[in-house]
Design a protein around this motif. Sequence first.
Motif, PDB file in Angstrom:
ATOM      1  N   HIS A  63      -2.771  25.634 -63.685  1.00 13.29           N
ATOM      2  CA  HIS A  63      -3.587  25.292 -63.754  1.00 13.29           C
ATOM      3  C   HIS A  63      -4.600  25.652 -64.499  1.00 13.29           C
ATOM      4  CE1 HIS A  63      -3.664  21.856 -61.098  1.00 13.29           C
ATOM      5  NE2 HIS A  63      -2.980  23.671 -60.225  1.00 13.29           N
ATOM      6  N   ASN A  64      -5.869  25.493 -65.871  1.00 11.69           N
ATOM      7  CA  ASN A  64      -6.402  26.379 -66.568  1.00 11.69           C
ATOM      8  C   ASN A  64      -5.586  26.772 -67.307  1.00 11.69           C
ATOM      9  OD1 ASN A  64      -9.011  25.642 -64.998  1.00 11.69           O
ATOM     10  ND2 ASN A  64      -8.120  26.909 -63.624  1.00 11.69           N
ATOM     11  N   LEU A  65      -4.184  26.202 -67.788  1.00 10.51           N
ATOM     12  CA  LEU A  65      -4.039  26.873 -68.829  1.00 10.51           C
ATOM     13  C   LEU A  65      -4.164  27.139 -70.789  1.00 10.51           C
ATOM     14  CD1 LEU A  65      -0.239  26.157 -68.103  1.00 10.51           C
ATOM     15  CD2 LEU A  65      -1.504  27.492 -66.875  1.00 10.51           C
ATOM     16  N   ASP A  66      -4.528  28.158 -71.045  1.00 12.25           N
ATOM     17  CA  ASP A  66      -4.987  28.396 -72.198  1.00 12.25           C
ATOM     18  C   ASP A  66      -3.888  28.166 -73.862  1.00 12.25           C
ATOM     19  OD1 ASP A  66      -7.288  28.946 -74.171  1.00 12.25           O
ATOM     20  OD2 ASP A  66      -6.744  31.221 -73.741  1.00 12.25           O
ATOM     21  N   GLY A  67      -3.977  27.448 -74.618  1.00 10.02           N
ATOM     22  CA  GLY A  67      -3.418  26.494 -75.798  1.00 10.02           C
ATOM     23  C   GLY A  67      -3.945  26.982 -76.475  1.00 10.02           C
ATOM     24  N   ARG A  68      -2.643  27.468 -77.746  1.00  5.25           N
ATOM     25  CA  ARG A  68      -3.833  26.961 -79.553  1.00  5.25           C
ATOM     26  C   ARG A  68      -3.807  26.024 -79.404  1.00  5.25           C
ATOM     27  NH1 ARG A  68      -0.664  32.300 -79.570  1.00  5.25           N
ATOM     28  NH2 ARG A  68       0.875  31.152 -79.581  1.00  5.25           N
ATOM     29  N   ALA A 116       8.020  15.164 -57.190  1.00  6.10           N
ATOM     30  CA  ALA A 116       7.066  15.135 -57.460  1.00  6.10           C
ATOM     31  C   ALA A 116       6.235  14.144 -58.095  1.00  6.10           C
ATOM     32  CB  ALA A 116       6.825  16.334 -56.824  1.00  6.10           C
ATOM     33  N   VAL A 117       4.239  14.065 -56.633  1.00  2.00           N
ATOM     34  CA  VAL A 117       3.303  13.495 -58.096  1.00  2.00           C
ATOM     35  C   VAL A 117       2.309  14.659 -58.038  1.00  2.00           C
ATOM     36  CG1 VAL A 117       2.216  12.017 -59.380  1.00  2.00           C
ATOM     37  CG2 VAL A 117       4.132  10.844 -58.178  1.00  2.00           C
ATOM     38  N   TYR A 118       2.056  15.543 -58.741  1.00  2.00           N
ATOM     39  CA  TYR A 118       1.222  15.974 -58.551  1.00  2.00           C
ATOM     40  C   TYR A 118       0.711  16.350 -59.979  1.00  2.00           C
ATOM     41  CZ  TYR A 118       4.763  19.731 -60.618  1.00  2.00           C
ATOM     42  OH  TYR A 118       5.133  20.530 -61.709  1.00  2.00           O
ATOM     43  N   ALA A 119      -1.134  17.031 -59.703  1.00  2.00           N
ATOM     44  CA  ALA A 119      -1.942  17.209 -61.279  1.00  2.00           C
ATOM     45  C   ALA A 119      -1.784  18.521 -61.283  1.00  2.00           C
ATOM     46  CB  ALA A 119      -3.459  17.320 -60.888  1.00  2.00           C
ATOM     47  N   ALA A 120      -1.182  18.876 -62.742  1.00  2.00           N
ATOM     48  CA  ALA A 120      -1.124  20.297 -63.400  1.00  2.00           C
ATOM     49  C   ALA A 120      -1.151  20.352 -64.737  1.00  2.00           C
ATOM     50  CB  ALA A 120       0.040  20.687 -63.264  1.00  2.00           C
ATOM     51  N   ASP A 121      -1.161  21.052 -65.185  1.00  4.13           N
ATOM     52  CA  ASP A 121      -1.151  21.403 -66.931  1.00  4.13           C
ATOM     53  C   ASP A 121       0.039  22.052 -66.989  1.00  4.13           C
ATOM     54  OD1 ASP A 121      -3.728  21.288 -67.009  1.00  4.13           O
ATOM     55  OD2 ASP A 121      -4.374  23.615 -67.090  1.00  4.13           O
ATOM     56  N   LEU A 122       0.573  21.274 -68.286  1.00  4.27           N
ATOM     57  CA  LEU A 122       2.490  21.713 -68.832  1.00  4.27           C
ATOM     58  C   LEU A 122       1.874  22.834 -70.071  1.00  4.27           C
ATOM     59  CD1 LEU A 122       4.897  20.556 -68.375  1.00  4.27           C
ATOM     60  CD2 LEU A 122       4.511  21.193 -70.583  1.00  4.27           C
ATOM     61  N   ALA A 123       2.488  24.106 -70.271  1.00  5.65           N
ATOM     62  CA  ALA A 123       2.339  25.249 -71.132  1.00  5.65           C
ATOM     63  C   ALA A 123       3.543  24.757 -72.031  1.00  5.65           C
ATOM     64  CB  ALA A 123       1.465  26.271 -71.230  1.00  5.65           C
ATOM     65  N   ILE A 124       4.001  24.472 -73.186  1.00  8.15           N
ATOM     66  CA  ILE A 124       5.027  25.288 -74.205  1.00  8.15           C
ATOM     67  C   ILE A 124       4.915  26.541 -75.057  1.00  8.15           C
ATOM     68  CG2 ILE A 124       6.243  23.625 -75.935  1.00  8.15           C
ATOM     69  CD1 ILE A 124       4.908  21.258 -73.946  1.00  8.15           C
ATOM     70  N   ASN A 125       6.089  27.216 -75.231  1.00 11.28           N
ATOM     71  CA  ASN A 125       6.139  28.240 -75.866  1.00 11.28           C
ATOM     72  C   ASN A 125       7.247  28.054 -76.970  1.00 11.28           C
ATOM     73  OD1 ASN A 125       3.943  29.639 -75.756  1.00 11.28           O
ATOM     74  ND2 ASN A 125       4.907  30.453 -74.719  1.00 11.28           N
TER      75      ASN A 125
END
Length: 460
Positions: free
Chosen positions: A41-46, A23-32
């Motif tokens: 969407h609208n993910l919050d990162g340090r 797939a191809v799609y717009a999104a945020d990606l978060a890493i811990n």
Amino acid sequence: MNAQTTPPYDLVIRHGTLITADAVYAADLAINGETIAAIGHNLDGRRVIDATGRYVIPGAIDIHVHLGMPIGRFTSTDDFYDGTRAAAFGGTTAIVDFVETRPDETMLAALAARRALADERVAVDYGLHMTIGPSDIAKLDQVRDARTAGCGSFKLYMAYGLRLTDGELLLALEAVRDAGGLPVVHAENWDIITTLIRRNLAAGRTEPRWHPRSRPAALEGEAAGRVIDIAAHVGAPLHIFHVSCAAVVERIAAAKARGLPITGETCPQYLWLTDEVFDRPGVLGALPVCSPPLRPAGEPEALWAALRSGALDMVTTDHCPFTAEEKATGLGDYSAIPGGVPSIESRLALVYAGLIGDEEPPSATALSRWVEVSCTAPARRLGFRRKGALLPGYDADIVLFDPAREFTISPASLHEKAGWTPYDGLMVRGWPAVTISRGEVLVMDGEWLGRPGRGRFVAR
Ligand code: DUC
Ligand code: ZN
Ligand code: ZN
């Protein structure tokens, strides 16, 4: 994922276009930490990296490299640090190199020695193929130990000093099958090759242009067909290395049509170059010598078609460079030119340029196929269970690829150490901008932030 109720993540890649094999799609990606934590969407990162206008893809995986590999009198130019640093600049976050045993050495001892060498130097994660040469046929009971120690794949040669006879191939394939491993094979017909080399040299035909004429495409097809048939007889899976021509593609496609678990790879040199480069004067004709050799015009088109159709499964590099001085030592005898070319840094962009090129806008199908052949299929086939995909829980090996970046490939613009590149002067549109390995930013817009020894051995 609800952004209001989640705590900030360590790192968020925001506003990118995610591309996976599906797939191809717009999104945020978060890493811990070292792991992909969320996609939404609208993910919050340090820490936030803005990926506007960039593609966010899984780190590319190159399952066929020779770093610091001794071949004859020489050792391939990039060691485990130089090679994996260049790889990271090119968007590759995992590689697979090779182990060879000495006749008096166990597979486990050879693996430990190669790991010790790699562990000090690697900048990205790595795996190792265990080579089964003629002297290892007496040690096939050790294949299971090597598999248990994390060598999930076993290299078999049909050429060079490490080549196996057909009977030895059968025994090795049985042992790898019984251990649950994947055999990977260099398929060429060595008897034909050495006969043609002898005849050419005796007739004074010593220039690099005789290299491809000594290694016929039809006989690469024959060798691939033969080892596929032996693997089918034994009931073993098989992966065919560095497919250079349609004659091999046909054998692999036929095997797949029979339902056999056979895969094949090709490399940038076979996709982008043709055998006329061997006609160049002096050392210029010797530089691109590699085996199998580059093929005539028409063959690259067949390989691109096979990559698109699925007849071929992935692109690797067979990165094995030698300097111009080392290549020049074979100018009076093409069979003595150390074989191999560099592309560990440019592979991802070269595949992008070939599969997508100037297509505007790029089709989702082409973009997904690019990620599949460069990242996902190598991970699946070689057993990197936490790599090759953008999924929560997977290693945060991520590349931000800038499709608008115009990049002219040259020895000066690359970080490879050979001092030359077969793609010198080639301008491609699309180049990696940011490379992240297990959550750690290694490359940020041309700046190197990695260090030797941070990569890890991945047991497969
Ligand atoms: N072919 C090359 O040209 N170099 C490295 C090994 C190989 O198979
Ligand atoms: Zn090979
Ligand atoms: Zn190789």
